[in-house]
Structure formats: C-alpha cells, structure tokens
Design a protein around this motif. Sequence first.
Motif: not given
Length: 122
Positions: A46-71
């Motif tokens: 759902g996250i990938v579908a909601a963000v135009d142009g977001l690849s699975d690879r980048m979504a996984a990477q950014r989600l890990r970063e956002l999780e590590a940042a406490g967001l």
Amino acid sequence: MTSPAPFGHIDDELCHRLITSAEMAGRRWSSGILLALARGATRFSGIVAAVDGLSDRMAAQRLRELEAAGLVERHVIPSTPVQVRYHLTQAGLELLQALQPLAAWGHRWGEAAAPGATTAAS
C-alpha cells in the motif's frame, strides 16, 4: 512587505538537530512514505502504491531508515503468512505537522523557487 519574525539564538546542538531533521525529511521518498502512512497505508504494498515512482527496493531502504530514526514503527503479526504493518510514531506525526508550513510555502512559492525558474525581474 513585512519583515520576517526574528529568530532566537540557535546554538550548535540545535543547528545540528535541525540539519539532521531536515535531511531525514528531505531525503527522496521519505516525506512521501510518511504522508502515505498518515493517509492510512499500513502495508508495504500500500505504501509503494501510494507513492508514485517508489520502487520496492527504495521503499524497504527508506522504511528501515525512518524506523531507525524513530519516525515509523514496524509491527510483525505472526500469522500464516506473516503480516507486517507500518505506523507513524508520535515523532513521525509531529514531523509531518511541522512540515505543513513548508508545504504551504511550496504551494505558494514553489514554482518561482524551483531551480532554473525565471521571474519577471530576470
């Protein structure tokens, strides 16, 4: 034209935190992912579908970063198959709220402030 509100003193530590926060929010795809979560997307697809142009690879990477940042929080639901849900933390929600004035500024001035934009005075 009105003069801007005066800024209080920003010490080195506060400046560092400001830069870190701005860089996290300004990384490509980060704000889009946060907005997708705020709008109700909780599953990876759902996250990938909601963000135009977001690849699975980048979504996984950014989600890990956002999780590590406490967001963002990642919740694993033990089922068959295993389900993973993502949610904004209070810090993530407050970051989105803090970005609202910037989004309003972009709506008003974004085209004129874009790199390569020309103005009537140019």
